[in-house]
Scaffold this active site. Structure first.
Site, PDB file in Angstrom:
ATOM      1  N   ASP A 161       0.836  -1.215   0.000  1.00  0.00           N
ATOM      2  CA  ASP A 161       0.000   0.000   0.000  1.00  0.00           C
ATOM      3  C   ASP A 161       0.865   1.257   0.000  1.00  0.00           C
ATOM      4  OD1 ASP A 161      -2.295   1.490  -0.013  1.00  0.00           O
ATOM      5  OD2 ASP A 161      -2.797   1.138   2.090  1.00  0.00           O
ATOM      6  N   ASN A 179     -10.697  -2.913  -6.507  1.00  0.00           N
ATOM      7  CA  ASN A 179      -9.827  -1.975  -7.244  1.00  0.00           C
ATOM      8  C   ASN A 179     -10.347  -1.602  -8.640  1.00  0.00           C
ATOM      9  OD1 ASN A 179      -6.679  -3.223  -5.836  1.00  0.00           O
ATOM     10  ND2 ASN A 179      -7.917  -1.469  -5.218  1.00  0.00           N
TER      11      ASN A 179
HETATM   12  C1  FPP Z   1      -1.875   0.111  -3.304  1.00  0.00           C
HETATM   13  O1  FPP Z   1      -1.407   1.443  -3.362  1.00  0.00           O
HETATM   14  C2  FPP Z   1      -1.420  -0.633  -4.468  1.00  0.00           C
HETATM   15  C3  FPP Z   1      -2.241  -1.204  -5.403  1.00  0.00           C
HETATM   16  C4  FPP Z   1      -3.704  -1.145  -5.327  1.00  0.00           C
HETATM   17  C5  FPP Z   1      -1.707  -1.905  -6.587  1.00  0.00           C
HETATM   18  C6  FPP Z   1      -0.448  -2.692  -6.352  1.00  0.00           C
HETATM   19  C7  FPP Z   1       0.174  -2.976  -7.652  1.00  0.00           C
HETATM   20  C8  FPP Z   1       1.494  -3.022  -7.906  1.00  0.00           C
HETATM   21  C9  FPP Z   1       2.543  -2.893  -6.883  1.00  0.00           C
HETATM   22  C10 FPP Z   1       1.994  -3.211  -9.287  1.00  0.00           C
HETATM   23  C11 FPP Z   1       1.434  -4.338 -10.112  1.00  0.00           C
HETATM   24  C12 FPP Z   1       1.477  -5.677  -9.520  1.00  0.00           C
HETATM   25  C13 FPP Z   1       2.394  -6.634  -9.761  1.00  0.00           C
HETATM   26  C14 FPP Z   1       2.228  -7.970  -9.131  1.00  0.00           C
HETATM   27  C15 FPP Z   1       3.594  -6.427 -10.572  1.00  0.00           C
HETATM   28  P1  FPP Z   1      -2.479   2.601  -3.499  1.00  0.00           P
HETATM   29  O2  FPP Z   1      -2.635   2.935  -4.933  1.00  0.00           O
HETATM   30  O3  FPP Z   1      -3.748   2.231  -2.798  1.00  0.00           O
HETATM   31  O4  FPP Z   1      -1.744   3.772  -2.733  1.00  0.00           O
HETATM   32  P2  FPP Z   1      -2.435   4.943  -1.934  1.00  0.00           P
HETATM   33  O5  FPP Z   1      -3.154   4.323  -0.783  1.00  0.00           O
HETATM   34  O6  FPP Z   1      -1.259   5.762  -1.501  1.00  0.00           O
HETATM   35  O7  FPP Z   1      -3.341   5.674  -2.875  1.00  0.00           O
END
Ligand code: FPP
Length: 236
Positions: A17, A65
């Site tokens: 996250d 998501n």
């Molecule tokens: C959470 O951060 C992250 C996600 C919802 C997506 C995670 C995806 C990746 C790391 C890349 C793709 C996956 C792979 C397996 C290569 P957020 O966007 O919720 O952050 P925030 O809370 O700061 O908005």
């Protein structure tokens, strides 16, 4: 001197996250955070394997998501597609790769790659690398309930046969160890529908570091924190 406990044999779940906030702090689009986040995913997966982790589960994309802006969903899916290509080339890591979640809404090309990777790595004895994509803990339990109800309707089992082991067999993580701890980055203290059944006795470790800033040293610190916890499983 007390024995230094490491990560050998542990099962660990990670909620990656903070990608969006990391990007915002730098005046970059949120997708830039996901891109760095995908690199960190590679680094931590390789590191965990090197230090003997038994099973590592990443929460890459939740059933919720899809509600994000279209371009962000596309960016995460593109990164996932690129990760699939890299994973196909992993050999020496000897990881068994498993995808958790409902893959039917994903691109047919991805679904084929995922099935190939799972089939080709099923016999491997290294780390189990689980990638949760379009995954939700409630959906996983609903699916298990539907499969068991179908087996009962077909006369293969009696409703009274259904026990914990039976449900576990119908989870995406069937046959795998339950997570010893679940780690969430970015200072949020929530489980967000991740491994609801599997985390019944897991420790929860929350760190303030944003996922794109997360390093193997942070991983070591989380393992050390886990070893300081006193797990009792409801006993004394
Ligand atoms: C959470 O951060 C992250 C996600 C919802 C997506 C995670 C995806 C990746 C790391 C890349 C793709 C996956 C792979 C397996 C290569 P957020 O966007 O919720 O952050 P925030 O809370 O700061 O908005």
């Amino acid at each position: 001197m007390p024995e230094k406990k490491g990560a050998e044999g542990l099962s660990i779940g990670i909620i990656m996250d903070g990608n969006g906030r990391w990007a915002k702090q730098r005046g970059l689009p949120r997708t830039a955070g996901h891109k760095v986040g995908a690199d960190v995913f590679d680094d931590i997966a390789l590191y965990a394997k090197d230090i003997g982790v038994r099973a590592l589960t990443f929460f890459a994309f939740s059933t919720e998501n899809w509600q994000r802006p279209k371009d962000e969903v596309k960016a995460i899916m593109d990164l996932f597609g690129q990760a699939l290509k890299r994973i196909e080339k992993y050999r020496k890591e000897d990881n068994q790769v498993v995808f958790l979640g409902d893959r039917t809404p994903l691109l047919p090309e991805y679904q084929k790659r995922m099935a190939d990777i799972e089939a080709k790595t099923a016999h491997r004895t290294g780390m189990i690398l689980n990638i949760a994509i379009n995954y939700g803990g409630r959906e996983e339990l609903v699916r298990a309930a539907q499969q068991l109800a179908q087996e009962a309707a077909d006369g293969k089992i009696k409703p009274s046969d259904i026990d914990n082991a039976c449900i576990e067999k119908h989870l995406y993580t069937s046959g795998q160890p339950m997570p010893d701890f679940i780690l969430r980055t970015s200072g949020e203290h929530r489980i967000s529908n991740f491994m609801l059944w599997q985390s019944a006795y897991s420790e929860f470790i929350f760190v303030d570091t944003l996922w794109p800033d997360f390093t193997p040293a942070h991983f070591d610190a989380a393992v050390a924190e886990y070893h300081r916890r006193d797990r009792r499983y409801g006993g004394l």
